[in-house]
Design a protein around this motif. Structure first.
Motif, PDB file in Angstrom:
ATOM      1  N   MET A 149      51.166  42.332  35.823  1.00  0.00           N
ATOM      2  CA  MET A 149      50.195  41.144  35.492  1.00  0.00           C
ATOM      3  C   MET A 149      50.580  40.829  33.847  1.00  0.00           C
ATOM      4  O   MET A 149      50.827  41.894  33.082  1.00  0.00           O
ATOM      5  N   LYS A 150      49.514  39.859  33.143  1.00  0.00           N
ATOM      6  CA  LYS A 150      49.846  39.480  31.851  1.00  0.00           C
ATOM      7  C   LYS A 150      48.560  39.681  31.279  1.00  0.00           C
ATOM      8  O   LYS A 150      47.558  39.414  31.925  1.00  0.00           O
ATOM      9  N   PRO A 196      42.662  41.141  30.965  1.00  0.00           N
ATOM     10  CA  PRO A 196      43.310  40.250  31.154  1.00  0.00           C
ATOM     11  C   PRO A 196      43.938  39.238  30.365  1.00  0.00           C
ATOM     12  O   PRO A 196      43.235  38.324  29.874  1.00  0.00           O
ATOM     13  N   SER A 238      46.708  36.117  36.659  1.00  0.00           N
ATOM     14  CA  SER A 238      45.818  37.791  36.466  1.00  0.00           C
ATOM     15  C   SER A 238      44.913  37.899  36.440  1.00  0.00           C
ATOM     16  O   SER A 238      44.053  38.809  36.711  1.00  0.00           O
ATOM     17  N   GLY A 281      48.295  49.140  36.738  1.00  0.00           N
ATOM     18  CA  GLY A 281      48.266  47.588  35.819  1.00  0.00           C
ATOM     19  C   GLY A 281      49.612  47.579  35.089  1.00  0.00           C
ATOM     20  O   GLY A 281      49.103  49.001  34.427  1.00  0.00           O
ATOM     21  N   ASP A 286      51.279  45.537  32.389  1.00  0.00           N
ATOM     22  CA  ASP A 286      51.072  44.533  31.102  1.00  0.00           C
ATOM     23  C   ASP A 286      53.005  44.099  31.170  1.00  0.00           C
ATOM     24  O   ASP A 286      53.774  45.003  30.116  1.00  0.00           O
ATOM     25  N   PRO A 328      50.923  36.982  38.387  1.00  0.00           N
ATOM     26  CA  PRO A 328      50.668  38.208  39.057  1.00  0.00           C
ATOM     27  C   PRO A 328      51.728  38.551  40.341  1.00  0.00           C
ATOM     28  O   PRO A 328      51.599  37.574  40.776  1.00  0.00           O
ATOM     29  N   SER A 344      48.452  36.057  42.824  1.00  0.00           N
ATOM     30  CA  SER A 344      47.374  35.650  42.552  1.00  0.00           C
ATOM     31  C   SER A 344      46.806  34.475  44.116  1.00  0.00           C
ATOM     32  O   SER A 344      45.776  34.859  44.551  1.00  0.00           O
TER      33      SER A 344
END
Length: 110
Positions: free
Chosen positions: A21-22, A28, A33, A49, A51, A72, A84
């Motif tokens: 994810m970002k 987030p 994300s 998670g 990053d 993500p 997502s």
């Protein structure tokens, strides 16, 4: 296998649920994300998670690793699930919860 693919493979293989994810689950950095985190939190499962903003190699490598162009990205027990939008569709249909139960994913603590 390239070094980055090996790193990604290790991350995916060593965690039941991984969300590339970002940002982080607590912070987030994009709406998609954020939505993915909210879905997983609602499902009550433990997840890792990753990053992608902190590691450009992983940010680019994950796209070719999964053959999926966006972030993500969700992996459950080593299997690529989707981004997502797919997570939301599966969640709304009850399919994501069913998958997590069938694969015996650990519940989040607390």
């Amino acid at each position: 296998m390239s070094d980055i693919n090996e790193r990604i493979s290790d991350i995916v293989g060593n965690n039941d649920v991984v969300l590339f994810m970002k940002g982080t689950p607590l912070f987030p950095q994009c709406g998609f994300s954020s939505r993915a985190v909210a879905i997983l939190d609602h499902c009550g499962v433990a997840y890792e998670g990753v990053d992608v903003l902190q590691d450009m190699d992983i940010r680019q490598g994950i796209k070719s690793f999964s053959d999926w162009p966006t972030i993500p990205q969700l992996y459950v027990k080593g299997e690529f699930v989707g981004g997502s939008d797919i997570m939301m569709e599966m969640f709304e249909a009850g399919e994501l919860q069913q998958m997590l139960t069938e694969k015996q994913v650990a519940r989040a603590e607390g």
